[in-house]
Scaffold this motif. Structure first.
Motif, short mmCIF file in Angstrom:
data_model
loop_
_atom_site.label_atom_id
_atom_site.label_comp_id
_atom_site.label_asym_id
_atom_site.label_seq_id
_atom_site.Cartn_x
_atom_site.Cartn_y
_atom_site.Cartn_z
N PRO A 177 -4.40 -2.78 5.55
CA PRO A 177 -4.12 -4.11 6.07
C PRO A 177 -4.20 -4.11 7.60
O PRO A 177 -4.02 -3.06 8.23
N ALA B 111 3.98 -2.96 7.81
CA ALA B 111 3.68 -2.94 6.38
C ALA B 111 4.88 -2.44 5.58
O ALA B 111 5.17 -2.96 4.50
N TYR C 106 0.68 5.07 5.92
CA TYR C 106 1.12 3.95 5.08
C TYR C 106 1.85 4.46 3.85
O TYR C 106 2.82 3.85 3.40
N SER D 253 1.33 -8.77 -6.08
CA SER D 253 0.34 -7.95 -5.40
C SER D 253 -1.07 -8.38 -5.77
O SER D 253 -1.34 -8.89 -6.86
N ARG D 254 -1.97 -8.17 -4.84
CA ARG D 254 -3.39 -8.30 -5.17
C ARG D 254 -3.82 -7.11 -6.02
O ARG D 254 -3.03 -6.20 -6.28
N ASP E 238 -8.18 -0.51 0.89
CA ASP E 238 -8.39 -1.14 2.20
C ASP E 238 -7.06 -1.24 2.95
O ASP E 238 -6.05 -1.70 2.40
N ARG F 7 -1.40 -8.11 0.39
CA ARG F 7 -2.39 -7.10 0.74
C ARG F 7 -1.74 -5.72 0.86
O ARG F 7 -2.32 -4.71 0.42
N CYS F 8 -0.54 -5.67 1.47
CA CYS F 8 0.15 -4.38 1.61
C CYS F 8 0.57 -3.83 0.25
O CYS F 8 0.50 -2.62 0.00
N CYS G 17 6.82 -4.49 2.57
CA CYS G 17 6.86 -3.95 1.20
C CYS G 17 8.28 -3.62 0.73
O CYS G 17 8.46 -3.22 -0.42
N GLU H 220 0.90 -13.76 2.39
CA GLU H 220 -0.46 -13.29 2.15
C GLU H 220 -0.62 -11.83 2.58
O GLU H 220 -1.24 -11.02 1.88
N MET H 221 -0.05 -11.48 3.75
CA MET H 221 -0.15 -10.11 4.23
C MET H 221 0.63 -9.15 3.33
O MET H 221 0.21 -8.01 3.09
N THR H 222 1.77 -9.59 2.82
CA THR H 222 2.55 -8.75 1.91
C THR H 222 1.77 -8.43 0.65
O THR H 222 1.81 -7.30 0.14
#
Length: 493
Positions: free
Chosen positions: A59, A66, A280, A51-52, A57, A249-250, A70, A245-247
């Motif tokens: 996504p 999402a 979410y 994870s970031r 924020d 962020r989620c 996840c 990359e999107m994961t």
């Protein structure tokens, strides 16, 4: 030894013997194919994505996508309720709490100029179908009987996956070409077995080796066929580079939402305050109370949320039917079944052995009812039938070994009943108006992420409800529930 005796008994006829090298090759191919299946399954599992840093924020993907990202790229049951929450946050519908625990859904029209995805439109259509004067209680938001509900969720799942793949985020974990390739195993092994029968040869010299190799090959065929069937129905996904990359962020958003513990207990109407963040939270498993109050479709039988121990956690639930043997049965009854089926298997093996010996006896060739070729096929058939009968004998021995210690081994535990389900019995009576069921209770004691639910008596099942916290006494091997009671210790059954 019985299989070896039969193979020896058929030594007088080349037609009823098998080629040892080809039998061993069939067993080797079967074992190798099973190992290949396991290796490919491990290779196709998604690797952990870091994870970031925690962030609020949102996504740039809908909550349903999402939620897929996840959940290890598998579709969780929270997606339809989470989609409804997102529609409420975007003012397509309105969720209102009319009294504690009771929520209504009110249609409000289109979401401005923003188009809806196919699965979002499916949710809106379902609300509109159930609504009277534009209003429907959320308790009524089910998707019909079991078969209809399964079809609705299958279509919804395909549309979510189509959206994720259309955005370039995922791809099928088990594409058709790969499943078809893996499914060739039974044909390869079966072809070798047939070739071994046609060639004939040395099985009379090494009957034990022939019996073991044949049994291994046939078992491998069954395992490969079952595994290929399950993979062909799988909707699991793998991430693309963009999906990874999107994961990340989620997952960063999920980490932020988990920091707010009050989300777990908020009702659906809280979406008016929290907006899309609450949607979410629903699909990411952070708002289980809200998801439970929006039973959009059928409740996930195999995925459950438990707060036993003071913290919400997700558990996986199984409902054993054929394996392990004797699950949920009283030790005395399981012992009786083991002895009964074991005795029947021994008798059947003896009878098949005698039949095969008789078919291979040269004197029998003068029987006016059968010619030599027919007797050869009878001997071959008796030999092959001994393999499943021998498996029944092994099943009986295994059941007996598990049942005997349960006469004196009893365990106790306390936990939450996260699932209460009934399942149709495998063998039904001819009277369809009186179906027979098995009854299951799944108890989470906070120690395991995967739960094997207990098969219990009808009176125990009727006396307890999903969500109760109970104490249990059960046997260690068979999972036979002797008693369920409130944690205080007062007997409840």
């Amino acid at each position: 030894m019985l299989i070896a005796d039969v193979l020896a008994a058929t030594s007088n006829s080349d037609d009823t013997t098998f080629s040892i090298p080809i039998l061993v090759a069939a067993a080797a191919v079967g074992v190798g194919w099973v190992v290949l299946l396991v290796a490919v399954a491990a290779w196709r599992r998604p690797h952990g994505i870091r994870s970031r840093a925690s962030t609020q924020d949102l996504p740039p993907v809908p909550p349903a996508v999402a939620g897929l990202l996840c959940n290890d790229f598998e579709l969780p049951a929270e997606l339809p309720p989470g989609t409804l929450l997102d529609l409420a946050a975007r003012h397509v519908v309105r969720l209102e709490e009319v009294e504690p625990g009771k929520t209504i859904c009110r249609l409000r029209g289109a979401a401005g100029n923003e188009p809806l995805t196919r699965y979002e439109q499916r949710v809106v259509d379902e609300v509109r179908r159930k609504a009277v004067d534009g209003v429907v209680p959320t308790d009524a938001l089910t998707t019909g009987a079991e078969d209809a509900s399964r079809g609705w969720h299958r279509a919804f799942s395909k549309e979510v996956i189509g959206d994720a793949q259309g955005r370039g985020l995922t791809r099928n974990r088990w594409p058709g070409w790969l499943v078809s390739l893996l499914g060739l195993g039974p044909f390869a092994v079966g072809g070798l077995l047939y070739l071994a029968s046609l060639v004939g040869g040395e099985s009379n010299d090494h009957p034990a080796a022939a019996g073991i190799a044949g049994g291994v090959a046939i078992t491998a065929i069954g395992l490969i066929a079952v595994a290929a069937g399950r993979l062909s129905r799988s909707t699991a996904q793998l991430p693309t580079d963009g999906g990874k990359e999107m994961t990340a962020r989620c997952l960063a958003l999920r980490a932020h939402l988990r920091e707010n513990e009050q989300l777990a207990d908020l009702p659906p109407a809280a979406v008016q305050l929290w907006g899309r963040h609450f949607a979410y939270a629903g699909v990411m498993g952070v708002a289980p109370t809200t998801v439970a109050l929006l039973p959009f479709g059928t409740e996930d039988d195999n995925g459950a949320w438990s707060r036993f121990g003071g913290r919400w956690r997700r558990v996986r639930v199984r409902y054993p039917r054929g394996w392990p043997p004797g699950w949920g049965k009283h030790p005395a009854f399981a012992t009786f079944l083991a002895v009964l089926w074991g005795a029947a298997a021994v008798a059947a093996l003896y009878g098949l052995r005698s039949l095969a010996q008789s078919a291979a006896d040269p004197i029998t060739a003068t029987d006016p009812l059968f010619d030599r070729d027919q007797l050869d096929w009878i001997g071959r058939g008796a030999l092959l039938l001994m393999i499943p009968v021998a498996l029944v004998l092994l099943w009986s021995i295994f059941l007996l070994v598990r049942a005997l210690p349960d006469f004196w081994r009893t365990r106790t535990t306390t936990g939450e009943l996260v699932r209460a389900r009934r399942r149709s019995q495998i063998f039904q009576s001819s009277n369809r108006n009186n179906p027979r069921y098995w009854y299951y209770l799944a108890l989470d004691d906070g120690t395991r992420p995967r739960i094997r639910s207990w098969r219990v008596r009808r009176d125990i099942y009727d006396a307890h409800s999903q969500g109760e916290t109970v104490g249990a006494r059960y046997t260690a091997n068979l999972g036979y529930v002797r008693e369920l009671r409130p944690p205080s210790g007062a007997p409840a059954t």
